[in-house]
Design a protein around this motif. Structure first.
Motif, PDB file in Angstrom:
ATOM      1  N   SER A  58     -19.618   0.518  19.490  1.00  0.00           N
ATOM      2  CA  SER A  58     -19.684  -0.352  18.311  1.00  0.00           C
ATOM      3  C   SER A  58     -18.321  -0.895  17.922  1.00  0.00           C
ATOM      4  O   SER A  58     -17.301  -0.238  18.113  1.00  0.00           O
ATOM      5  N   ALA A  59     -18.330  -2.071  17.343  1.00  0.00           N
ATOM      6  CA  ALA A  59     -17.117  -2.641  16.762  1.00  0.00           C
ATOM      7  C   ALA A  59     -16.917  -2.033  15.381  1.00  0.00           C
ATOM      8  O   ALA A  59     -17.883  -1.703  14.692  1.00  0.00           O
ATOM      9  N   THR A  60     -15.661  -1.847  14.999  1.00  0.00           N
ATOM     10  CA  THR A  60     -15.364  -1.326  13.670  1.00  0.00           C
ATOM     11  C   THR A  60     -14.316  -2.214  13.010  1.00  0.00           C
ATOM     12  O   THR A  60     -13.492  -2.822  13.685  1.00  0.00           O
ATOM     13  N   ALA A  61     -14.383  -2.279  11.687  1.00  0.00           N
ATOM     14  CA  ALA A  61     -13.389  -3.024  10.919  1.00  0.00           C
ATOM     15  C   ALA A  61     -13.316  -2.417   9.522  1.00  0.00           C
ATOM     16  O   ALA A  61     -14.340  -2.096   8.927  1.00  0.00           O
ATOM     17  N   ASN A  62     -12.111  -2.235   9.047  1.00  0.00           N
ATOM     18  CA  ASN A  62     -11.874  -1.714   7.701  1.00  0.00           C
ATOM     19  C   ASN A  62     -10.857  -2.604   7.014  1.00  0.00           C
ATOM     20  O   ASN A  62     -10.037  -3.247   7.659  1.00  0.00           O
ATOM     21  N   ALA A  63     -10.874  -2.585   5.711  1.00  0.00           N
ATOM     22  CA  ALA A  63      -9.875  -3.313   4.936  1.00  0.00           C
ATOM     23  C   ALA A  63      -9.531  -2.473   3.711  1.00  0.00           C
ATOM     24  O   ALA A  63     -10.382  -2.244   2.852  1.00  0.00           O
ATOM     25  N   ASP A  64      -8.325  -1.973   3.680  1.00  0.00           N
ATOM     26  CA  ASP A  64      -7.843  -1.168   2.561  1.00  0.00           C
ATOM     27  C   ASP A  64      -6.637  -1.856   1.949  1.00  0.00           C
ATOM     28  O   ASP A  64      -5.784  -2.385   2.671  1.00  0.00           O
ATOM     29  N   GLY A  65      -6.546  -1.826   0.648  1.00  0.00           N
ATOM     30  CA  GLY A  65      -5.397  -2.427  -0.014  1.00  0.00           C
ATOM     31  C   GLY A  65      -5.158  -1.776  -1.362  1.00  0.00           C
ATOM     32  O   GLY A  65      -6.073  -1.257  -1.990  1.00  0.00           O
ATOM     33  N   GLU A  66      -3.927  -1.787  -1.766  1.00  0.00           N
ATOM     34  CA  GLU A  66      -3.566  -1.249  -3.069  1.00  0.00           C
ATOM     35  C   GLU A  66      -2.396  -2.047  -3.629  1.00  0.00           C
ATOM     36  O   GLU A  66      -1.574  -2.567  -2.885  1.00  0.00           O
ATOM     37  N   THR A  67      -2.369  -2.141  -4.944  1.00  0.00           N
ATOM     38  CA  THR A  67      -1.311  -2.857  -5.646  1.00  0.00           C
ATOM     39  C   THR A  67      -0.909  -2.052  -6.868  1.00  0.00           C
ATOM     40  O   THR A  67      -1.765  -1.494  -7.554  1.00  0.00           O
ATOM     41  N   ALA A  68       0.388  -2.000  -7.112  1.00  0.00           N
ATOM     42  CA  ALA A  68       0.909  -1.330  -8.314  1.00  0.00           C
ATOM     43  C   ALA A  68       1.886  -2.275  -8.996  1.00  0.00           C
ATOM     44  O   ALA A  68       2.640  -2.990  -8.337  1.00  0.00           O
ATOM     45  N   ARG A  69       1.863  -2.264 -10.328  1.00  0.00           N
ATOM     46  CA  ARG A  69       2.772  -3.124 -11.086  1.00  0.00           C
ATOM     47  C   ARG A  69       3.303  -2.337 -12.281  1.00  0.00           C
ATOM     48  O   ARG A  69       2.574  -1.604 -12.931  1.00  0.00           O
ATOM     49  N   VAL A  70       4.595  -2.549 -12.540  1.00  0.00           N
ATOM     50  CA  VAL A  70       5.251  -1.930 -13.683  1.00  0.00           C
ATOM     51  C   VAL A  70       5.931  -3.041 -14.483  1.00  0.00           C
ATOM     52  O   VAL A  70       6.644  -3.868 -13.907  1.00  0.00           O
ATOM     53  N   ASP A  71       5.693  -3.053 -15.795  1.00  0.00           N
ATOM     54  CA  ASP A  71       6.364  -3.986 -16.701  1.00  0.00           C
ATOM     55  C   ASP A  71       7.151  -3.164 -17.714  1.00  0.00           C
ATOM     56  O   ASP A  71       6.663  -2.144 -18.214  1.00  0.00           O
ATOM     57  N   TRP A  72       8.349  -3.642 -18.031  1.00  0.00           N
ATOM     58  CA  TRP A  72       9.176  -2.947 -19.017  1.00  0.00           C
ATOM     59  C   TRP A  72       9.841  -3.968 -19.922  1.00  0.00           C
ATOM     60  O   TRP A  72      10.485  -4.902 -19.443  1.00  0.00           O
ATOM     61  N   GLN A  73       9.646  -3.797 -21.217  1.00  0.00           N
ATOM     62  CA  GLN A  73      10.286  -4.685 -22.182  1.00  0.00           C
ATOM     63  C   GLN A  73      11.529  -3.962 -22.706  1.00  0.00           C
ATOM     64  O   GLN A  73      11.445  -3.027 -23.483  1.00  0.00           O
ATOM     65  N   GLN A  74      12.678  -4.426 -22.243  1.00  0.00           N
ATOM     66  CA  GLN A  74      13.950  -3.822 -22.633  1.00  0.00           C
ATOM     67  C   GLN A  74      14.249  -4.121 -24.103  1.00  0.00           C
ATOM     68  O   GLN A  74      14.616  -3.231 -24.864  1.00  0.00           O
ATOM     69  N   ARG A  75      14.092  -5.381 -24.473  1.00  0.00           N
ATOM     70  CA  ARG A  75      14.254  -5.850 -25.851  1.00  0.00           C
ATOM     71  C   ARG A  75      13.207  -6.934 -26.071  1.00  0.00           C
ATOM     72  O   ARG A  75      12.501  -7.324 -25.155  1.00  0.00           O
ATOM     73  N   ASN A  77      13.661  -9.973 -26.229  1.00  0.00           N
ATOM     74  CA  ASN A  77      13.986 -11.170 -25.442  1.00  0.00           C
ATOM     75  C   ASN A  77      14.320 -10.856 -23.977  1.00  0.00           C
ATOM     76  O   ASN A  77      14.791 -11.713 -23.251  1.00  0.00           O
ATOM     77  N   SER A  78      14.062  -9.637 -23.516  1.00  0.00           N
ATOM     78  CA  SER A  78      14.405  -9.255 -22.133  1.00  0.00           C
ATOM     79  C   SER A  78      13.313  -8.353 -21.558  1.00  0.00           C
ATOM     80  O   SER A  78      13.066  -7.255 -22.073  1.00  0.00           O
ATOM     81  N   THR A  79      12.664  -8.833 -20.478  1.00  0.00           N
ATOM     82  CA  THR A  79      11.612  -8.040 -19.832  1.00  0.00           C
ATOM     83  C   THR A  79      11.862  -7.967 -18.324  1.00  0.00           C
ATOM     84  O   THR A  79      12.415  -8.886 -17.719  1.00  0.00           O
ATOM     85  N   PHE A  80      11.433  -6.860 -17.729  1.00  0.00           N
ATOM     86  CA  PHE A  80      11.527  -6.635 -16.288  1.00  0.00           C
ATOM     87  C   PHE A  80      10.131  -6.364 -15.744  1.00  0.00           C
ATOM     88  O   PHE A  80       9.278  -5.817 -16.445  1.00  0.00           O
ATOM     89  N   MET A  81       9.919  -6.703 -14.485  1.00  0.00           N
ATOM     90  CA  MET A  81       8.654  -6.389 -13.821  1.00  0.00           C
ATOM     91  C   MET A  81       8.906  -6.058 -12.353  1.00  0.00           C
ATOM     92  O   MET A  81       9.885  -6.503 -11.749  1.00  0.00           O
ATOM     93  N   PHE A  82       8.019  -5.224 -11.804  1.00  0.00           N
ATOM     94  CA  PHE A  82       8.063  -4.887 -10.382  1.00  0.00           C
ATOM     95  C   PHE A  82       6.624  -4.754  -9.917  1.00  0.00           C
ATOM     96  O   PHE A  82       5.791  -4.126 -10.577  1.00  0.00           O
ATOM     97  N   ARG A  83       6.326  -5.331  -8.732  1.00  0.00           N
ATOM     98  CA  ARG A  83       4.980  -5.229  -8.163  1.00  0.00           C
ATOM     99  C   ARG A  83       5.103  -4.957  -6.664  1.00  0.00           C
ATOM    100  O   ARG A  83       5.938  -5.559  -5.974  1.00  0.00           O
ATOM    101  N   TYR A  84       4.258  -4.055  -6.172  1.00  0.00           N
ATOM    102  CA  TYR A  84       4.215  -3.753  -4.744  1.00  0.00           C
ATOM    103  C   TYR A  84       2.756  -3.767  -4.299  1.00  0.00           C
ATOM    104  O   TYR A  84       1.887  -3.187  -4.961  1.00  0.00           O
ATOM    105  N   SER A  85       2.495  -4.414  -3.181  1.00  0.00           N
ATOM    106  CA  SER A  85       1.153  -4.457  -2.605  1.00  0.00           C
ATOM    107  C   SER A  85       1.221  -4.047  -1.144  1.00  0.00           C
ATOM    108  O   SER A  85       2.175  -4.377  -0.434  1.00  0.00           O
ATOM    109  N   HIS A  86       0.199  -3.344  -0.718  1.00  0.00           N
ATOM    110  CA  HIS A  86       0.117  -2.882   0.667  1.00  0.00           C
ATOM    111  C   HIS A  86      -1.315  -3.091   1.142  1.00  0.00           C
ATOM    112  O   HIS A  86      -2.270  -2.862   0.400  1.00  0.00           O
TER     113      HIS A  86
END
Length: 166
Positions: A58-75, A77-86
């Motif tokens: 038989s043929a097989t196929a899978n698809a797995d994925g994940e994403t994470a995101r972090v947001d930080w408001q320093q002040r 008027n100042s914000t940071f963000m980071f995102r990673y996807s696999h």
């Protein structure tokens, strides 16, 4: 009945049958003999040598994925963000002979980080940095695992794991 001829004669017309219509083992390459372990015996009765094996792999196929995101408001008027996807998408496409099909694997990595700084009522400074990587592998079930080419002693094939399969 098919006649098995000895090609050692000086001309095609002088080729003789092997005794008992069987090729002596001394005339068969050791590499060819070793290679037979990777091919199954016929499992269908046919009139001849064609179409005498049926594989129901038989043929097989899978698809797995994940994403994470972090947001930080320093002040305010100042914000940071980071995102990673696999992502990982392995698949196996069978061939006519079992365990000889094609293995395709697609692996993705993506990341982004950013900083937004509000400088005034009509001024915004935004910085973004991104990274993307795509890994594509096209091989067989033995790629990178079993050095079949080396075990068989087949010359003139690149000695890298990508070419190890049969």
């Amino acid at each position: 009945m098919t006649r098995v001829l000895n090609p050692a004669g000086t001309a095609v017309a002088s080729a003789n049958r092997f005794p008992g219509n069987v090729i002596p083992s001394s005339r068969i390459s050791p590499v060819s003999t070793s290679l037979l372990q990777y091919y199954p015996a016929p499992n269908r009765i046919t009139n001849g040598y064609a179409n005498d094996f049926l594989s129901n792999e038989s043929a097989t196929a899978n698809a797995d994925g994940e994403t994470a995101r972090v947001d930080w408001q320093q002040r305010t008027n100042s914000t940071f963000m980071f995102r990673y996807s696999h992502g990982n998408e392995p698949q196996y496409i069978p061939a006519s002979i079992p365990q000889q099909g094609t293995v395709n694997s697609t692996i993705t990595h993506q990341a982004v980080m950013g900083h937004t700084w509000i400088l005034g009522a009509n001024k915004v400074n935004e910085f973004k940095l991104g990274f993307s990587r795509l890994e594509l592998v096209n091989g067989n079930l033995r790629t990178g695992k079993t050095d079949v080419v080396g075990q068989l002693g087949i010359p003139y094939v690149l000695d890298t794991p990508a070419f190890w399969g049969v």
